[in-house]
Design an enzyme around this catalytic site. Structure first.
Site, mmCIF file in Angstrom:
data_model
loop_
_atom_site.group_PDB
_atom_site.id
_atom_site.type_symbol
_atom_site.label_atom_id
_atom_site.label_comp_id
_atom_site.label_asym_id
_atom_site.label_seq_id
_atom_site.Cartn_x
_atom_site.Cartn_y
_atom_site.Cartn_z
ATOM 1 N N LYS A 127 0.808 -1.221 0.000
ATOM 2 C CA LYS A 127 0.000 0.000 0.000
ATOM 3 C C LYS A 127 0.844 1.276 0.000
ATOM 4 C CE LYS A 127 -1.085 -0.547 4.957
ATOM 5 N NZ LYS A 127 -0.503 -1.910 5.085
ATOM 6 N N ASN A 150 -1.189 6.952 6.251
ATOM 7 C CA ASN A 150 -0.287 6.027 6.938
ATOM 8 C C ASN A 150 1.111 6.008 6.327
ATOM 9 O OD1 ASN A 150 -0.304 4.037 9.136
ATOM 10 N ND2 ASN A 150 0.159 2.549 7.536
ATOM 11 N N HIS A 197 -1.421 -8.473 11.643
ATOM 12 C CA HIS A 197 -1.940 -7.777 12.827
ATOM 13 C C HIS A 197 -2.936 -8.626 13.619
ATOM 14 C CE1 HIS A 197 0.047 -4.147 11.509
ATOM 15 N NE2 HIS A 197 -0.647 -4.117 10.373
#
Length: 472
Positions: A127, A150, A197
């Site tokens: 990303k 981010n 995660h």
């Protein structure tokens, strides 16, 4: 009014608590204070760990709590803004929700005030590279473009500079998507979804649901970009209300970007258009071909000219810490992929080289299964050098190549440089978070590059000394 003409939040004299003092937390606190809110911040880190942030906040008149999250701090607030690094199920936040206090993240806060058109990019891997490339593609088309999220620059910092015509390209994490309410990108892309995660989301289903929220507020006037080669992305499409465009390196898609022979082709309304040859992509790895395909989708959806897209792709170079070439010493190449913070990213890094790899693995475990690396370790990796808190778990699960227990990054680089031969690759692709020994993956990558630089300096000095000896 924000990008959709919706009224912005009234913050004047509102009591607002910001939880977590990363980049987005500090930026949020300062923004809220400038808008007239009565701001306080809370972070469990020590004052020493926050020594750079605290003076800036105190100078702005913001109340700072460090060392713990006090129970009373969360009471009697009109709004709580949570930074991405703060678990959304933290008990204090749970009690605040029970008390009816609204809780949002920095991305949602920014959206309430941003003007312009938003492109949101998420996925387990790729990303950051894709966000940067999409930004370059849109900028090459002559449009006013901002790139952040981010990727490093908090979205909230764009509120003052974005105009109605601005395209804002944002990397969006699953943590940020947990805390959205109205956030609605004009173009939303999910590149891939693989386990990551799980220490935070607990299950793959929860993690996938968080990623899918990027489409939650879209309508038929918006666009979704999805990976046709990723089964989880394909399943997501069933609940998407916007117009879906696909990208694929393995098959021709009904609408979107795909590879035909040696060319990337765009298809829409039954019409095919060649965009660029695959051979013009300088980035290593098939995963980067997918990133380019996603960027082509975004570029064509904003009506960029194919020649502009081709030029942007041709000029694009690897983002720092993403399979970044660092240097060659005695015929050994060094690559920094510190952003490979999960197992799937490490797999993609290993697939980018044919073999002779010395792999540095380890850091803070995220609930990963490292045994899935074993086939590639056997096929392509000479040695694995384990570091950090996850070392013991990694060593218990991997097989197929020699393991060197290095413990720290500096020792791993030293041992790998001693054992590697000309033609080998030394690759930092840790498959773990960095927070056991480093402040961030960027910090880890910078340290790796510094260590390689020191090796190069010593090698150069040795060669210079040898030449002086020959000349005496």
């Amino acid at each position: 009014m924000n990008s959709l003409g919706l009224p912005t939040m009234d913050l004047k004299d509102k009591r607002v608590l910001v939880v977590g003092l990363g980049k987005s937390g500090v930026a949020s606190a300062l923004f809220l204070q400038q808008r007239g809110a009565r701001v306080s911040v809370s972070d469990a880190k020590s004052p020493e760990q926050l020594r750079h942030e605290i003076p800036v906040l105190l100078d702005a008149g913001i109340t700072v709590e460090t060392g713990e999250h006090g129970e009373r701090t969360f009471r009697d607030q009109d709004l709580i803004v949570v930074s991405p690094g703060v678990p959304f199920d933290m008990p204090q936040l749970g009690r605040a929700r029970e008390a009816g206090i609204p809780i949002i993240g920095e991305m949602e806060l920014a959206y309430r005030f941003l003007k312009g058109h938003i492109v949101g990019v998420t996925g387990s891997n790729g990303k950051t590279t894709t966000t940067a490339l999409v930004g370059d593609v849109i900028a090459a088309s002559g449009r006013d473009t901002l790139v952040g999220g981010n990727i490093g620059t908090p979205a909230i910092t764009f509120v003052e500079s974005a105009a109605d015509s601005t395209w804002i390209v944002l990397e969006v994490s699953s943590f940020q998507l947990e805390t959205i309410e109205q956030f609605r990108p004009k173009i939303a892309a999910v590149l891939n979804v693989t386990p990551d995660h799980l220490d935070r989301h607990y299950t793959f289903e929860n993690y996938t649901a968080a990623k899918a929220r990027i489409f939650e507020n879209q309508t038929a006037d918006d666009f979704a970009v999805l990976n046709a080669d990723d089964p989880t992305c394909v399943a997501m499409a069933a609940n998407v209300k916007s117009r879906v465009y696909w990208f694929s390196r393995l098959q021709e898609v009904e609408r979107g970007a795909f590879v035909r022979g040696q060319n990337i082709v765009w298809r829409d309304s039954g019409r095919d258009e060649a965009i660029l040859p695959v051979t013009e992509i300088s980035l290593k790895g098939t995963h980067n071909l997918e990133n380019v395909l996603a960027a082509v989708c975004a570029g064509m959806l904003v009506k960029a000219d194919p020649a502009q897209i081709r030029r942007a792709v041709d000029e694009f170079r690897a983002v720092e810490h993403r399979l970044e070439y660092v240097g060659t010493i005695r015929g050994v190449e060094y690559y920094n992929d510190s952003k490979a913070t999960n197992v799937d990213a490490t797999i993609k890094a290993l697939e980018s080289f044919p073999g002779h790899i010395h792999l540095i693995l380890g850091g803070k475990d995220k609930g990963s299964d490292y045994s899935v690396l074993n086939n590639l370790l056997k096929q392509r990796v000479k040695r694995v050098y384990t570091i950090g808190a996850a070392a013991a778990k990694i060593e218990s699960q991997i097989a197929g190549s020699e393991v060197v227990r290095a413990k720290t990054l500096d020792r791993a680089v030293k041992r790998a440089s001693d054992l590697a031969s000309a033609g080998d690759i030394i690759l930092l692709a840790p498959a773990c978070a960095s927070f056991d020994q480093f402040d961030s993956y960027e910090h880890r990558g910078r340290v790796f590059k510094q260590l390689v630089g020191e090796l190069a300096a010593r090698e150069n000095e040795s060669l210079a000394s040898a030449r002086r000896g020959e000349g005496s």
